[in-house]
Scaffold this motif. Sequence first.
Motif, PDB file in Angstrom:
ATOM      1  N   ILE A 153       0.835  -1.197   0.000  1.00 24.45           N
ATOM      2  CA  ILE A 153       0.000   0.000   0.000  1.00 24.45           C
ATOM      3  C   ILE A 153       0.872   1.249   0.000  1.00 24.45           C
ATOM      4  CG2 ILE A 153      -1.656   1.356   1.341  1.00 24.45           C
ATOM      5  CD1 ILE A 153      -3.001  -1.025   0.118  1.00 24.45           C
ATOM      6  N   VAL A 154       1.889   1.275   0.845  1.00 25.81           N
ATOM      7  CA  VAL A 154       2.762   2.442   0.939  1.00 25.81           C
ATOM      8  C   VAL A 154       3.421   2.738  -0.410  1.00 25.81           C
ATOM      9  CG1 VAL A 154       4.887   3.340   1.970  1.00 25.81           C
ATOM     10  CG2 VAL A 154       3.192   2.176   3.402  1.00 25.81           C
ATOM     11  N   GLU A 155       3.917   1.713  -1.073  1.00 26.43           N
ATOM     12  CA  GLU A 155       4.568   1.914  -2.371  1.00 26.43           C
ATOM     13  C   GLU A 155       3.591   2.448  -3.416  1.00 26.43           C
ATOM     14  OE1 GLU A 155       7.791   1.721  -3.313  1.00 26.43           O
ATOM     15  OE2 GLU A 155       8.189   1.498  -1.163  1.00 26.43           O
ATOM     16  N   LYS A 156       2.352   1.967  -3.381  1.00 30.73           N
ATOM     17  CA  LYS A 156       1.350   2.417  -4.338  1.00 30.73           C
ATOM     18  C   LYS A 156       1.011   3.899  -4.164  1.00 30.73           C
ATOM     19  CE  LYS A 156       0.261  -1.361  -6.650  1.00 30.73           C
ATOM     20  NZ  LYS A 156       0.310  -1.463  -8.145  1.00 30.73           N
ATOM     21  N   LEU A 157       1.110   4.388  -2.931  1.00 31.67           N
ATOM     22  CA  LEU A 157       0.646   5.744  -2.631  1.00 31.67           C
ATOM     23  C   LEU A 157       1.754   6.791  -2.653  1.00 31.67           C
ATOM     24  CD1 LEU A 157      -1.855   5.030   0.300  1.00 31.67           C
ATOM     25  CD2 LEU A 157      -2.327   5.180  -2.150  1.00 31.67           C
ATOM     26  N   LYS A 158       2.957   6.403  -2.947  1.00 30.50           N
ATOM     27  CA  LYS A 158       4.048   7.371  -2.965  1.00 30.50           C
ATOM     28  C   LYS A 158       3.882   8.376  -4.106  1.00 30.50           C
ATOM     29  CE  LYS A 158       7.771   4.904  -0.604  1.00 30.50           C
ATOM     30  NZ  LYS A 158       9.121   4.308  -0.726  1.00 30.50           N
ATOM     31  N   TYR A 159       4.240   9.625  -3.829  1.00 30.43           N
ATOM     32  CA  TYR A 159       4.296  10.709  -4.817  1.00 30.43           C
ATOM     33  C   TYR A 159       2.927  11.194  -5.285  1.00 30.43           C
ATOM     34  CZ  TYR A 159       8.931   8.700  -4.750  1.00 30.43           C
ATOM     35  OH  TYR A 159      10.134   8.192  -4.328  1.00 30.43           O
ATOM     36  N   LEU A 160       1.885  10.932  -4.489  1.00 36.40           N
ATOM     37  CA  LEU A 160       0.563  11.472  -4.808  1.00 36.40           C
ATOM     38  C   LEU A 160       0.538  12.982  -4.601  1.00 36.40           C
ATOM     39  CD1 LEU A 160      -1.836   8.979  -2.957  1.00 36.40           C
ATOM     40  CD2 LEU A 160      -1.455   9.126  -5.428  1.00 36.40           C
ATOM     41  N   ASP A 161      -0.384  13.639  -5.312  1.00 36.96           N
ATOM     42  CA  ASP A 161      -0.683  15.047  -5.053  1.00 36.96           C
ATOM     43  C   ASP A 161      -1.731  15.186  -3.957  1.00 36.96           C
ATOM     44  OD1 ASP A 161       0.847  16.573  -7.164  1.00 36.96           O
ATOM     45  OD2 ASP A 161      -0.261  15.182  -8.440  1.00 36.96           O
ATOM     46  N   VAL A 162      -2.795  14.395  -4.066  1.00 34.35           N
ATOM     47  CA  VAL A 162      -3.944  14.505  -3.158  1.00 34.35           C
ATOM     48  C   VAL A 162      -4.397  13.102  -2.781  1.00 34.35           C
ATOM     49  CG1 VAL A 162      -6.330  15.311  -2.920  1.00 34.35           C
ATOM     50  CG2 VAL A 162      -4.680  16.700  -4.186  1.00 34.35           C
ATOM     51  N   LEU A 163      -4.786  12.927  -1.514  1.00 35.21           N
ATOM     52  CA  LEU A 163      -5.246  11.620  -1.034  1.00 35.21           C
ATOM     53  C   LEU A 163      -6.495  11.774  -0.187  1.00 35.21           C
ATOM     54  CD1 LEU A 163      -4.858   8.553  -0.452  1.00 35.21           C
ATOM     55  CD2 LEU A 163      -3.344   9.222   1.441  1.00 35.21           C
ATOM     56  N   LEU A 164      -7.514  10.974  -0.463  1.00 33.80           N
ATOM     57  CA  LEU A 164      -8.639  10.814   0.451  1.00 33.80           C
ATOM     58  C   LEU A 164      -8.398   9.517   1.198  1.00 33.80           C
ATOM     59  CD1 LEU A 164     -12.376  11.549  -0.091  1.00 33.80           C
ATOM     60  CD2 LEU A 164     -11.672   9.481   1.132  1.00 33.80           C
ATOM     61  N   LEU A 165      -8.204   9.631   2.505  1.00 36.01           N
ATOM     62  CA  LEU A 165      -7.750   8.500   3.318  1.00 36.01           C
ATOM     63  C   LEU A 165      -8.709   8.248   4.476  1.00 36.01           C
ATOM     64  CD1 LEU A 165      -5.508   6.448   4.102  1.00 36.01           C
ATOM     65  CD2 LEU A 165      -4.399   8.324   5.356  1.00 36.01           C
ATOM     66  N   GLU A 166      -8.996   6.988   4.707  1.00 37.04           N
ATOM     67  CA  GLU A 166      -9.874   6.611   5.811  1.00 37.04           C
ATOM     68  C   GLU A 166      -9.263   6.936   7.171  1.00 37.04           C
ATOM     69  OE1 GLU A 166     -12.602   2.928   6.644  1.00 37.04           O
ATOM     70  OE2 GLU A 166     -10.520   2.262   6.688  1.00 37.04           O
ATOM     71  N   ALA A 167     -10.077   7.563   8.023  1.00 36.20           N
ATOM     72  CA  ALA A 167      -9.775   7.701   9.451  1.00 36.20           C
ATOM     73  C   ALA A 167     -11.078   7.343  10.158  1.00 36.20           C
ATOM     74  CB  ALA A 167      -9.317   9.121   9.786  1.00 36.20           C
ATOM     75  N   ASN A 168     -11.341   6.055  10.268  1.00 38.96           N
ATOM     76  CA  ASN A 168     -12.674   5.580  10.603  1.00 38.96           C
ATOM     77  C   ASN A 168     -13.057   5.763  12.057  1.00 38.96           C
ATOM     78  OD1 ASN A 168     -14.268   2.784  11.571  1.00 38.96           O
ATOM     79  ND2 ASN A 168     -15.185   3.863   9.831  1.00 38.96           N
ATOM     80  N   HIS A 169     -12.149   5.420  12.976  1.00 40.58           N
ATOM     81  CA  HIS A 169     -12.567   5.372  14.377  1.00 40.58           C
ATOM     82  C   HIS A 169     -11.431   5.717  15.334  1.00 40.58           C
ATOM     83  CE1 HIS A 169     -10.879   1.391  13.432  1.00 40.58           C
ATOM     84  NE2 HIS A 169     -10.476   1.379  14.686  1.00 40.58           N
ATOM     85  N   PHE A 211       3.506  17.058  -1.910  1.00 43.21           N
ATOM     86  CA  PHE A 211       2.180  16.611  -1.459  1.00 43.21           C
ATOM     87  C   PHE A 211       1.322  17.835  -1.148  1.00 43.21           C
ATOM     88  CE2 PHE A 211      -0.943  15.083   1.602  1.00 43.21           C
ATOM     89  CZ  PHE A 211      -1.360  13.894   1.016  1.00 43.21           C
ATOM     90  N   LYS A 212       0.060  17.815  -1.600  1.00 45.59           N
ATOM     91  CA  LYS A 212      -0.764  19.019  -1.506  1.00 45.59           C
ATOM     92  C   LYS A 212      -1.841  18.965  -0.428  1.00 45.59           C
ATOM     93  CE  LYS A 212       0.045  20.369  -6.293  1.00 45.59           C
ATOM     94  NZ  LYS A 212       1.145  19.401  -6.481  1.00 45.59           N
ATOM     95  N   THR A 213      -2.649  17.915  -0.403  1.00 46.16           N
ATOM     96  CA  THR A 213      -3.788  17.897   0.508  1.00 46.16           C
ATOM     97  C   THR A 213      -4.171  16.463   0.857  1.00 46.16           C
ATOM     98  OG1 THR A 213      -4.697  19.882  -0.562  1.00 46.16           O
ATOM     99  CG2 THR A 213      -6.201  18.638   0.838  1.00 46.16           C
ATOM    100  N   VAL A 214      -4.619  16.266   2.098  1.00 45.13           N
ATOM    101  CA  VAL A 214      -5.258  15.009   2.466  1.00 45.13           C
ATOM    102  C   VAL A 214      -6.672  15.315   2.950  1.00 45.13           C
ATOM    103  CG1 VAL A 214      -4.389  15.023   4.849  1.00 45.13           C
ATOM    104  CG2 VAL A 214      -5.089  12.865   3.786  1.00 45.13           C
ATOM    105  N   ILE A 215      -7.610  14.480   2.528  1.00 42.77           N
ATOM    106  CA  ILE A 215      -8.979  14.529   3.024  1.00 42.77           C
ATOM    107  C   ILE A 215      -9.188  13.279   3.867  1.00 42.77           C
ATOM    108  CG2 ILE A 215     -11.425  14.704   2.424  1.00 42.77           C
ATOM    109  CD1 ILE A 215     -10.572  15.553  -0.388  1.00 42.77           C
ATOM    110  N   LEU A 216      -9.533  13.435   5.126  1.00 42.69           N
ATOM    111  CA  LEU A 216      -9.829  12.291   5.985  1.00 42.69           C
ATOM    112  C   LEU A 216     -11.284  11.902   5.800  1.00 42.69           C
ATOM    113  CD1 LEU A 216      -7.977  13.437   9.237  1.00 42.69           C
ATOM    114  CD2 LEU A 216      -7.100  12.049   7.343  1.00 42.69           C
ATOM    115  N   GLY A 217     -11.525  10.623   5.476  1.00 46.94           N
ATOM    116  CA  GLY A 217     -12.870  10.192   5.133  1.00 46.94           C
ATOM    117  C   GLY A 217     -13.330   8.964   5.886  1.00 46.94           C
ATOM    118  N   HIS A 218     -14.575   8.601   5.613  1.00 47.72           N
ATOM    119  CA  HIS A 218     -15.226   7.424   6.178  1.00 47.72           C
ATOM    120  C   HIS A 218     -15.179   7.419   7.704  1.00 47.72           C
ATOM    121  CE1 HIS A 218     -17.028   3.480   6.092  1.00 47.72           C
ATOM    122  NE2 HIS A 218     -16.866   3.371   4.772  1.00 47.72           N
TER     123      HIS A 218
END
Length: 265
Positions: A153-169, A211-218
């Motif tokens: 997962i970490v390798e897949k997400l390297k060098y993104l501009d924007v990420l919507l990432l789960e922060a469930n609980h 890296f520009k922005t993270v959106i915490l979701g779910h």
Amino acid sequence: MKLCSIASGSSGNCIFASSDSISLIIDAGISGKRIEQGLNEIGHTTKEIDGILITHEHSDHIHGLGVISRRYEIPIYATKGTKEAILNCKSIGEIPEGLFREIEADIDVTIGDITVSPIAVSHDAKQPTAFLLRQGKKSTAVLTDLGKYDNYIVEKLKYLDVLLLEANHDVHMLQVGTYPYYLKQRILGEQGHLSNELSGQLLSQILHDNFKTVILGHLSKENNYERLAYETVRLEIDMADNPYHAKDFPIQIAKRDVVSDVIEF
């Protein structure tokens, strides 16, 4: 590119992503009416959607899929396991099998000028995926509904501009809450959901200078709240062994019933 959360949470998920020429939604877990209203708020309509990417078959990700796919004949991109589970789900009605486009983890799919990379995730569904989208040098990913992350997962997400990432609980809220024991174990397990702490730890491993922005979701309605998720993720970033700090980039929270700001990058 653009990314916007139409809805995100245990009661329904729908994320909008677009390039200059292609418009997609990731999941359709709210009603067709709410999807249309949400898209209208950001200047779009359901009929202009070029494809629906489905992460997995749980109801909070496919509730409105039958309505909008039938009405507008929008292609549905999903793994074989997800497709079969959807076709066996009577609550969303019949979906013509010809609308489906089968995808596989780690095999790119091109939709117009967007390259979609499905990412295998650990969740208690038939064949779930997250999605990474690229247009030229720009990239974004939507990663929710996973009980753990690893080097893959970490390798897949390297060098993104924007990420919507789960922060469930929040783990403590979940442990002392009213959920039955089996449900607590499911959420905390390796096929459940990412906690605030794990979300911050994962984010800390993929930060880079551009890296520009993270959106915490779910976020869980019962076992989390926005300020707690925000502050916990910030703390994990600040404590991590890397040169970055939480103040270095914007952190947004995706709401379950309010359309987020559109992020353009």
